[in-house]
Design a protein around this motif. Structure first.
Motif, short mmCIF file in Angstrom:
data_model
loop_
_atom_site.label_atom_id
_atom_site.label_comp_id
_atom_site.label_asym_id
_atom_site.label_seq_id
_atom_site.Cartn_x
_atom_site.Cartn_y
_atom_site.Cartn_z
N PRO A 56 0.81 -1.22 0.00
CA PRO A 56 0.00 0.00 0.00
C PRO A 56 0.85 1.28 0.00
N LYS A 59 2.03 2.05 -3.41
CA LYS A 59 0.94 2.60 -4.23
C LYS A 59 0.76 4.07 -3.93
N ASP A 60 0.75 4.39 -2.62
CA ASP A 60 0.58 5.79 -2.22
C ASP A 60 1.70 6.65 -2.78
N LYS B 100 -5.22 5.66 7.40
CA LYS B 100 -5.85 4.91 6.30
C LYS B 100 -6.84 3.87 6.82
#
Lengths: 154, 178
Positions: A56, A59-60, B100
């Motif tokens: 993740p 991706k960020d 998140k």
């Protein structure tokens, strides 16, 4: 044929890299994007670059890089932005500074060291070679003398 | 040739071995933090509990605080939570950065496990996370009264970590305030 398959396998990682669809307003940004994600390291998954990693955070960061490219930031500015957050660790090609000069300089140092050893070796070898030549010459004389003697006897 | 020179390769080998041996004890997943000694990054994000309310870094300026990055999807945060409750009970001020995450799940988590936080920053996109250089929850930052980050821990803060990494610095920072 086999060689071609091998070649394709070697580069399969590059083929998968950045598989997600990234849209740019200007196509010239794409190659810069590809270069950056190849050269920047994923902070979470130590031995992958941002292009290869599916984590993740990668991706960020890819999204961030895309945003910064669209904002007309230079490659250097983007790298500095990430460096100030994730430390130098994120650069796969570290900058030259007081921690890395030895790393960057070591190939040069090793070559210089080799040249030094070679020069020293040659200098030491020179008199030996001369001496060797003398010995060969005197041996030859002796040989000639012996052979000459034998011939005389026959 | 000098006989001692013959030992140069051996000495080089010994030196290299020593360097590699020392390297064995290091944790390669631990990154040097670029933020220690720097001001806590500015932000303006919604609070977890009150959706309409926004919080900024000014909201904890003037206090020595821990900023703890957590999320309900983060397994290690489960392990860490009781320690945060304990610290909070001792009077340590902890600001949560809900990273998140889903708002409803995060609220449920706090209702279930107790809420050690003064307030929670709700960072759904992970923007503040990037500014902090967060790469894995949980992470904990020790921020002094003037808003400078003094220490960072990636991973669980437990009794041992608190005692070895945080405690002395925290007490020193708090002491110099008074």
């Amino acid at each position: 044929m086999r060689l071609a398959a091998l070649f394709a396998l070697c580069f399969s990682a590059l083929v998968f890299a950045g598989a997600e669809v990234v849209e740019f307003s200007d196509e010239s940004l794409r190659s810069r994007y590809q270069n950056l994600v190849q050269e920047l390291r994923c902070p979470k998954c130590q031995n992958q670059n941002l292009a290869d990693s599916n984590s993740p955070i990668s991706k960020d960061l890819r999204r961030e890089i895309q945003r910064m490219l669209e904002e007309k930031m230079t490659d250097r500015e983007i790298k500095n932005y990430l460096k100030s957050r994730y430390s130098e660790f994120i650069l796969y090609r570290p900058e030259v500074n007081k921690n890395t000069w030895l790393l960057w300089g070591s190939p040069v140092l090793v070559v210089l060291f080799g040249v030094l050893i070679l020069a020293r070796h040659r200098r030491q070898a020179k008199p030996l070679v001369a001496k060797g030549r003398e010995m060969i010459a005197s041996d030859q004389q002796r040989l000639n003398a012996m052979l000459g003697d034998e011939e005389n006897q026959q | 040739m000098n006989r001692l020179a013959l030992f140069v390769p051996l000495a080089l080998f010994a030196g290299l071995s020593l360097v590699l041996l020392l390297g064995l004890d290091k944790d390669p997943t631990e990154l040097p933090s670029a933020l220690v000694g720097e001001p806590f990054p500015a932000f303006n994000l919604p609070s977890l509990m009150a959706e309409q309310q926004f919080v900024t870094e000014q909201d904890f300026k003037g206090d020595v605080v821990l900023v703890n990055v957590w999320a309900t999807w983060c397994f290690a945060c489960r392990i860490e939570h009781p320690m945060l409750n304990e610290l909070s009970a001792k009077g340590v001020k902890i600001i949560g950065l809900n990273y998140k995450d889903q708002r409803a799940e995060a609220k449920e988590w706090l209702a279930e496990r107790g809420n050690p936080y003064q307030f929670n920053i709700f960072d759904a996109q992970g923007q503040l996370g990037i500014d902090l250089g967060v790469y894995g929850a949980p992470e904990t930052f020790l921020v002094d009264a003037s808003g400078i980050v003094r220490h960072r821990r990636v991973g669980v803060v437990d009794e041992r970590v608190w005692n070895t990494e945080f405690r002395a610095l925290y007490e020193q920072l708090n002491g110099s305030d008074q």
